[in-house]
Scaffold this active site. Structure first.
Site, PDB file in Angstrom:
ATOM      1  N   HIS A   1      12.647  -4.398 -18.620  1.00 13.46           N
ATOM      2  CA  HIS A   1      12.362  -3.091 -18.013  1.00 13.46           C
ATOM      3  C   HIS A   1      13.679  -2.598 -17.394  1.00 13.46           C
ATOM      4  O   HIS A   1      13.904  -2.727 -16.197  1.00 13.46           O
ATOM      5  CB  HIS A   1      11.271  -3.262 -16.948  1.00 13.46           C
ATOM      6  CG  HIS A   1      10.799  -1.970 -16.361  1.00 13.46           C
ATOM      7  ND1 HIS A   1      10.418  -0.900 -17.117  1.00 13.46           N
ATOM      8  CD2 HIS A   1      10.622  -1.592 -15.065  1.00 13.46           C
ATOM      9  CE1 HIS A   1      10.038   0.089 -16.316  1.00 13.46           C
ATOM     10  NE2 HIS A   1      10.161  -0.305 -15.075  1.00 13.46           N
TER      11      HIS A   1
ATOM     12  N   ARG B   1       5.259   6.170 -21.932  1.00  8.13           N
ATOM     13  CA  ARG B   1       6.306   7.219 -21.881  1.00  8.13           C
ATOM     14  C   ARG B   1       6.779   7.559 -23.298  1.00  8.13           C
ATOM     15  O   ARG B   1       6.909   8.728 -23.658  1.00  8.13           O
ATOM     16  CB  ARG B   1       7.490   6.734 -21.028  1.00  8.13           C
ATOM     17  CG  ARG B   1       7.177   6.730 -19.548  1.00  8.13           C
ATOM     18  CD  ARG B   1       8.312   6.170 -18.704  1.00  8.13           C
ATOM     19  NE  ARG B   1       8.012   6.351 -17.292  1.00  8.13           N
ATOM     20  CZ  ARG B   1       8.487   5.613 -16.305  1.00  8.13           C
ATOM     21  NH1 ARG B   1       9.309   4.603 -16.572  1.00  8.13           N
ATOM     22  NH2 ARG B   1       8.163   5.863 -15.062  1.00  8.13           N
TER      23      ARG B   1
ATOM     24  N   ASN C   1      14.253  -7.266  -3.013  1.00  5.96           N
ATOM     25  CA  ASN C   1      12.884  -7.412  -3.502  1.00  5.96           C
ATOM     26  C   ASN C   1      12.516  -8.857  -3.830  1.00  5.96           C
ATOM     27  O   ASN C   1      11.345  -9.242  -3.745  1.00  5.96           O
ATOM     28  CB  ASN C   1      12.638  -6.489  -4.699  1.00  5.96           C
ATOM     29  CG  ASN C   1      12.392  -5.054  -4.253  1.00  5.96           C
ATOM     30  OD1 ASN C   1      12.304  -4.776  -3.060  1.00  5.96           O
ATOM     31  ND2 ASN C   1      12.281  -4.138  -5.206  1.00  5.96           N
TER      32      ASN C   1
ATOM     33  N   VAL D   1       4.609  -5.926 -10.195  1.00  8.17           N
ATOM     34  CA  VAL D   1       5.072  -4.575 -10.536  1.00  8.17           C
ATOM     35  C   VAL D   1       6.472  -4.309  -9.946  1.00  8.17           C
ATOM     36  O   VAL D   1       7.245  -3.522 -10.479  1.00  8.17           O
ATOM     37  CB  VAL D   1       4.068  -3.503 -10.015  1.00  8.17           C
ATOM     38  CG1 VAL D   1       4.500  -2.098 -10.402  1.00  8.17           C
ATOM     39  CG2 VAL D   1       2.662  -3.769 -10.546  1.00  8.17           C
TER      40      VAL D   1
ATOM     41  N   ALA E   1       0.854  -1.209   0.000  1.00  5.47           N
ATOM     42  CA  ALA E   1       0.000   0.000   0.000  1.00  5.47           C
ATOM     43  C   ALA E   1       0.880   1.246   0.000  1.00  5.47           C
ATOM     44  O   ALA E   1       0.554   2.252   0.625  1.00  5.47           O
ATOM     45  CB  ALA E   1      -0.938  -0.019   1.198  1.00  5.47           C
TER      46      ALA E   1
ATOM     47  N   ARG F   1      17.569  -0.373 -11.176  1.00  2.16           N
ATOM     48  CA  ARG F   1      16.525  -1.316 -10.747  1.00  2.16           C
ATOM     49  C   ARG F   1      17.167  -2.623 -10.279  1.00  2.16           C
ATOM     50  O   ARG F   1      16.695  -3.262  -9.348  1.00  2.16           O
ATOM     51  CB  ARG F   1      15.566  -1.595 -11.905  1.00  2.16           C
ATOM     52  CG  ARG F   1      14.769  -0.379 -12.354  1.00  2.16           C
ATOM     53  CD  ARG F   1      13.842  -0.723 -13.500  1.00  2.16           C
ATOM     54  NE  ARG F   1      13.091   0.425 -13.978  1.00  2.16           N
ATOM     55  CZ  ARG F   1      13.460   1.212 -14.983  1.00  2.16           C
ATOM     56  NH1 ARG F   1      14.582   0.979 -15.630  1.00  2.16           N
ATOM     57  NH2 ARG F   1      12.714   2.236 -15.355  1.00  2.16           N
TER      58      ARG F   1
ATOM     59  N   ASP G   1       6.305   1.815 -20.164  1.00  2.00           N
ATOM     60  CA  ASP G   1       7.391   2.290 -21.033  1.00  2.00           C
ATOM     61  C   ASP G   1       6.842   2.777 -22.375  1.00  2.00           C
ATOM     62  O   ASP G   1       7.305   3.773 -22.927  1.00  2.00           O
ATOM     63  CB  ASP G   1       8.431   1.176 -21.242  1.00  2.00           C
ATOM     64  CG  ASP G   1       9.122   0.790 -19.934  1.00  2.00           C
ATOM     65  OD1 ASP G   1       9.320   1.676 -19.093  1.00  2.00           O
ATOM     66  OD2 ASP G   1       9.446  -0.399 -19.753  1.00  2.00           O
TER      67      ASP G   1
ATOM     68  N   ARG H   1      13.529   2.529  -6.141  1.00  2.00           N
ATOM     69  CA  ARG H   1      14.877   3.080  -6.319  1.00  2.00           C
ATOM     70  C   ARG H   1      15.021   4.427  -5.641  1.00  2.00           C
ATOM     71  O   ARG H   1      14.043   5.149  -5.472  1.00  2.00           O
ATOM     72  CB  ARG H   1      15.144   3.319  -7.811  1.00  2.00           C
ATOM     73  CG  ARG H   1      15.421   2.106  -8.574  1.00  2.00           C
ATOM     74  CD  ARG H   1      15.974   2.469  -9.933  1.00  2.00           C
ATOM     75  NE  ARG H   1      14.970   2.869 -10.888  1.00  2.00           N
ATOM     76  CZ  ARG H   1      15.258   3.382 -12.077  1.00  2.00           C
ATOM     77  NH1 ARG H   1      16.524   3.593 -12.417  1.00  2.00           N
ATOM     78  NH2 ARG H   1      14.307   3.698 -12.927  1.00  2.00           N
TER      79      ARG H   1
HETATM   80  N1  LIG Z   1       7.275  -2.215 -13.137  1.00  2.00           N
HETATM   81  C1  LIG Z   1       7.314  -0.904 -13.186  1.00  2.00           C
HETATM   82  O1  LIG Z   1       7.209  -0.308 -14.260  1.00  2.00           O
HETATM   83  C2  LIG Z   1       7.436  -0.106 -11.915  1.00  2.00           C
HETATM   84  C3  LIG Z   1       7.123   1.265 -11.887  1.00  2.00           C
HETATM   85  C4  LIG Z   1       7.219   1.943 -10.684  1.00  2.00           C
HETATM   86  C5  LIG Z   1       7.648   1.268  -9.520  1.00  2.00           C
HETATM   87  N2  LIG Z   1       7.980  -0.035  -9.600  1.00  2.00           N
HETATM   88  C6  LIG Z   1       8.416  -0.791  -8.421  1.00  2.00           C
HETATM   89  O2  LIG Z   1       7.294  -1.023  -7.578  1.00  2.00           O
HETATM   90  C7  LIG Z   1       7.761  -1.240  -6.237  1.00  2.00           C
HETATM   91  C8  LIG Z   1       6.949  -0.389  -5.269  1.00  2.00           C
HETATM   92  O3  LIG Z   1       7.229   0.981  -5.462  1.00  2.00           O
HETATM   93  P1  LIG Z   1       6.560   2.085  -4.522  1.00  2.00           P
HETATM   94  O4  LIG Z   1       6.980   3.384  -5.037  1.00  2.00           O
HETATM   95  O5  LIG Z   1       5.116   1.774  -4.310  1.00  2.00           O
HETATM   96  O6  LIG Z   1       7.334   1.782  -3.128  1.00  2.00           O
HETATM   97  P2  LIG Z   1       6.834   2.152  -1.653  1.00  2.00           P
HETATM   98  O7  LIG Z   1       8.009   2.047  -0.751  1.00  2.00           O
HETATM   99  O8  LIG Z   1       6.051   3.410  -1.689  1.00  2.00           O
HETATM  100  O9  LIG Z   1       5.800   0.971  -1.299  1.00  2.00           O
HETATM  101  C9  LIG Z   1       6.195  -0.353  -1.148  1.00  2.00           C
HETATM  102  C10 LIG Z   1       5.279  -0.954  -0.086  1.00  2.00           C
HETATM  103  O10 LIG Z   1       5.542  -2.355  -0.002  1.00  2.00           O
HETATM  104  C11 LIG Z   1       5.294  -2.717   1.356  1.00  2.00           C
HETATM  105  N3  LIG Z   1       5.870  -4.029   1.660  1.00  2.00           N
HETATM  106  C12 LIG Z   1       7.179  -4.357   1.813  1.00  2.00           C
HETATM  107  N4  LIG Z   1       7.278  -5.676   2.085  1.00  2.00           N
HETATM  108  C13 LIG Z   1       6.017  -6.185   2.075  1.00  2.00           C
HETATM  109  C14 LIG Z   1       5.471  -7.476   2.273  1.00  2.00           C
HETATM  110  N5  LIG Z   1       6.273  -8.522   2.527  1.00  2.00           N
HETATM  111  N6  LIG Z   1       4.142  -7.616   2.195  1.00  2.00           N
HETATM  112  C15 LIG Z   1       3.337  -6.572   1.939  1.00  2.00           C
HETATM  113  N7  LIG Z   1       3.794  -5.314   1.731  1.00  2.00           N
HETATM  114  C16 LIG Z   1       5.120  -5.132   1.808  1.00  2.00           C
HETATM  115  C17 LIG Z   1       5.941  -1.584   2.143  1.00  2.00           C
HETATM  116  O11 LIG Z   1       5.462  -1.554   3.475  1.00  2.00           O
HETATM  117  C18 LIG Z   1       5.508  -0.362   1.318  1.00  2.00           C
HETATM  118  O12 LIG Z   1       4.298   0.194   1.819  1.00  2.00           O
HETATM  119  C19 LIG Z   1       9.249  -0.914  -6.262  1.00  2.00           C
HETATM  120  O13 LIG Z   1      10.002  -2.113  -6.346  1.00  2.00           O
HETATM  121  C20 LIG Z   1       9.416  -0.098  -7.529  1.00  2.00           C
HETATM  122  O14 LIG Z   1      10.730  -0.150  -8.035  1.00  2.00           O
HETATM  123  C21 LIG Z   1       7.875  -0.731 -10.761  1.00  2.00           C
END
Ligand SMILES: NC(=O)c1ccc[n+]([C@@H]2O[C@H](COP(=O)([O-])OP(=O)(O)OC[C@H]3O[C@@H](n4cnc5c(N)ncnc54)[C@H](O)[C@@H]3O)[C@@H](O)[C@H]2O)c1
Length: 307
Positions: free
Chosen positions: A174, A150, A94, A117, A8, A87, A147, A81
């Site tokens: 990615h 963008r 992760n 994601v 969340a 990444r 992507d 990041r």
């Molecule tokens: N695929 C894509 O194109 C893309 C784009 C943007 C971000 N991302 C990735 O998405 C991920 C999340 O990014 P964000 O900005 O939301 O980060 P964020 O830190 O805002 O949120 C991550 C959440 O995961 C929760 N979490 C951690 N371990 C957990 C678990 N075991 N069970 C449940 N929840 C857990 C944390 O408490 C936190 O609230 C990152 O790895 C980021 O790099 C991917």
């Protein structure tokens, strides 16, 4: 239809918001390990329902049993990041998080379709695939839709035309090796090669590849979340409403494009069964070579994992 979102944080909350706006499910669950976080976000979001004239059940919890009965589970849990990080630097930390989340999905929502994601994306989908044991059509990664959006936006911006009229796709990993296809990018059917000079196209391709990093260095804490959330919901919507959209998603390749055993972004048809078809397009030799470089980069990441 029930949609669950694990994590969340920024992206998870964005997914939940867009899911409500686009009315993709009747029930939405947000799960996070941080006490109160998912519940607070869910409550905040639920209070938008009267203003949006929607009746959707929204729940936030730390209890993973709430995943039960989900049609689609989105995994956004994981570290984002920070400036200067790639990444790939998130691989080990992760992988453990995605593994733990996938085990919960397997336990409580064994018939669901998983959309991953968390980054590094293509390696994290692989983790979810291996840990869940789900068939390959039910484990999908989100990156190509973002992507490509963008890429489309930068083309529209350069030409001063509506982004709605730009069609383009980004294949592959990615990461820095991603492949924004120039040959097939067009504006209302007109190839961009007839509309933009070569140097401008190269600039757009470069900016697309590093589009995520550009936002990370501006935000300083965390990474992009608004369009990543929407891109994920585009995928979830196509599955939940059986729309058969053609979207670029990270899927397991087993011979397609001459590649096997890795997840990479390619165009697929998304419907109620998840990945219903992988579309193989004819690539030029240099494009094929670039896609093979993506496969190698992904294989290198996977080989560092202990699953
Ligand atoms: N695929 C894509 O194109 C893309 C784009 C943007 C971000 N991302 C990735 O998405 C991920 C999340 O990014 P964000 O900005 O939301 O980060 P964020 O830190 O805002 O949120 C991550 C959440 O995961 C929760 N979490 C951690 N371990 C957990 C678990 N075991 N069970 C449940 N929840 C857990 C944390 O408490 C936190 O609230 C990152 O790895 C980021 O790099 C991917």
């Amino acid at each position: 239809m029930k949609l669950s979102i694990i994590g969340a944080g920024a992206v998870g909350t964005s997914c939940a918001k867009w899911a409500v706006v686009k009315e993709v499910a009747q029930e939405i669950v947000l799960v996070d390990i941080v006490p109160g976080l998912a519940k607070g976000k869910a409550l905040d979001l639920a209070q938008s329902l009267p203003l949006l004239s929607r009746s959707i059940k929204i729940e936030g919890t730390e209890d993973f049993s709430a995943l039960s009965g989900s049609d689609v589970v989105i995994i956004t849990a994981g570290k984002p990041r920070t400036p200067g990080m790639s990444r790939e630097d998130l691989l080990k930390v992760n992988a453990e998080i995605v593994k733990a989340c996938t085990e919960k999905v397997k336990l409580y929502a064994k018939d669901s379709i998983i959309i991953v994601v968390s980054n590094p994306l293509d390696a994290m989908v692989y983790v979810a695939y291996k840990v869940s044991g789900f068939p390959k059509n039910r484990v999908i990664g989100m990156a190509g839709v973002l992507d490509s959006a963008r890429y489309r936006y930068f083309i529209a911006e350069a030409l001063g035309v509506s982004p709605a009229d730009v069609s383009a796709l980004v294949l592959g990993i990615h990461g820095d090796h991603m492949l924004p296809l120039v040959r097939l990018a067009n504006v209302a059917g007109i190839p961009i090669t007839q509309l933009l000079p070569q140097e401008k196209i190269e600039e757009i391709v470069y900016r697309t590849k590093y589009g995520g990093g550009e936002i990370v260095s501006l935000l300083k804490t965390g990474s992009a979340f608004i369009t990543p959330g929407l891109a994920t919901i585009e995928m979830a919507e196509s599955i939940l409403k059986d729309l058969k959209r053609v979207l670029t998603c990270s899927v397991l390749l087993e011979g397609e494009y001459g590649i096997s055993g890795v997840f990479l972004g390619v165009p697929v048809v998304l419907g109620r069964k998840g990945v219903e078809k992988i579309i193989e397009i004819d690539l030029l030799p240099e494009e094929k070579e670039a896609l093979l470089a993506c496969a190698k980069a992904c294989q290198d990441l996977i080989s560092q994992l202990e699953l």
